[in-house]
Write a protein that holds these residues in place. Structure first.
Motif, short mmCIF file in Angstrom:
data_model
loop_
_atom_site.label_atom_id
_atom_site.label_comp_id
_atom_site.label_asym_id
_atom_site.label_seq_id
_atom_site.Cartn_x
_atom_site.Cartn_y
_atom_site.Cartn_z
N GLU A 74 40.37 73.40 52.45
CA GLU A 74 40.95 73.97 51.23
C GLU A 74 40.16 73.55 50.00
N ARG A 75 39.79 72.29 49.92
CA ARG A 75 39.07 71.81 48.74
C ARG A 75 37.63 72.31 48.71
N LEU A 76 37.02 72.44 49.86
CA LEU A 76 35.68 73.04 49.89
C LEU A 76 35.75 74.48 49.41
N ALA A 77 36.78 75.21 49.83
CA ALA A 77 36.97 76.58 49.37
C ALA A 77 37.19 76.61 47.86
N THR A 78 37.87 75.61 47.34
CA THR A 78 38.09 75.51 45.89
C THR A 78 36.77 75.30 45.17
N VAL A 79 35.94 74.39 45.67
CA VAL A 79 34.62 74.17 45.07
C VAL A 79 33.81 75.46 45.12
N ASP A 80 33.83 76.13 46.24
CA ASP A 80 33.11 77.39 46.39
C ASP A 80 33.59 78.40 45.35
N HIS A 81 34.88 78.52 45.18
CA HIS A 81 35.44 79.46 44.20
C HIS A 81 35.02 79.08 42.78
N ILE A 82 35.10 77.80 42.46
CA ILE A 82 34.71 77.36 41.12
C ILE A 82 33.24 77.66 40.87
N LEU A 83 32.39 77.35 41.85
CA LEU A 83 30.96 77.60 41.67
C LEU A 83 30.63 79.08 41.56
N SER A 84 31.50 79.94 42.08
CA SER A 84 31.27 81.38 41.96
C SER A 84 31.32 81.85 40.51
N HIS A 85 31.88 81.03 39.64
CA HIS A 85 31.97 81.37 38.21
C HIS A 85 30.73 80.95 37.43
N VAL A 86 29.82 80.25 38.10
CA VAL A 86 28.61 79.75 37.43
C VAL A 86 27.43 80.64 37.81
N ASP A 87 27.02 81.49 36.87
CA ASP A 87 25.87 82.35 37.11
C ASP A 87 24.58 81.62 36.79
#
Length: 89
Positions: A51-64
């Motif tokens: 779950e937390r890895l998925a959260t990091v993945d989601h957060i990083l998706s906002h960084v272009d």
């Protein structure tokens, strides 16, 4: 080993905080670093880790872009670690 990759994930994200990154990217990276620190320093169950890895993945998706090439390299390395860890689940 997974523990080493979790430490590396946190270290890459922490390194972005030492760079002159764009303000919006900085906020996202700070959040991703906090979650990565939590999983690197703790002993989460497999479900929580996923779950937390998925959260990091989601957060990083906002960084272009961070507007800093070195920070961008750290973000890319962090993404690769997250992708590899999530692919194993």
């Amino acid at each position: 080993m997974t523990d080493e990759r979790l430490q590396a994930l946190h270290e890459h994200l922490a390194k972005t905080g030492e760079r002159p990154v764009e303000r919006t990217a900085s906020r996202w990276l700070g959040e991703a670093e906090a979650v990565a620190a939590d999983i690197a320093e703790g002993d989460p169950s497999e479900d929580v880790l996923t779950e937390r890895l998925a959260t990091v993945d989601h957060i990083l998706s906002h960084v272009d872009s961070t507007d800093d090439a070195v920070a961008d390299d750290h973000v890319e390395a962090a993404r690769e670690i997250v992708d590899a860890l999530l692919a194993e689940r």
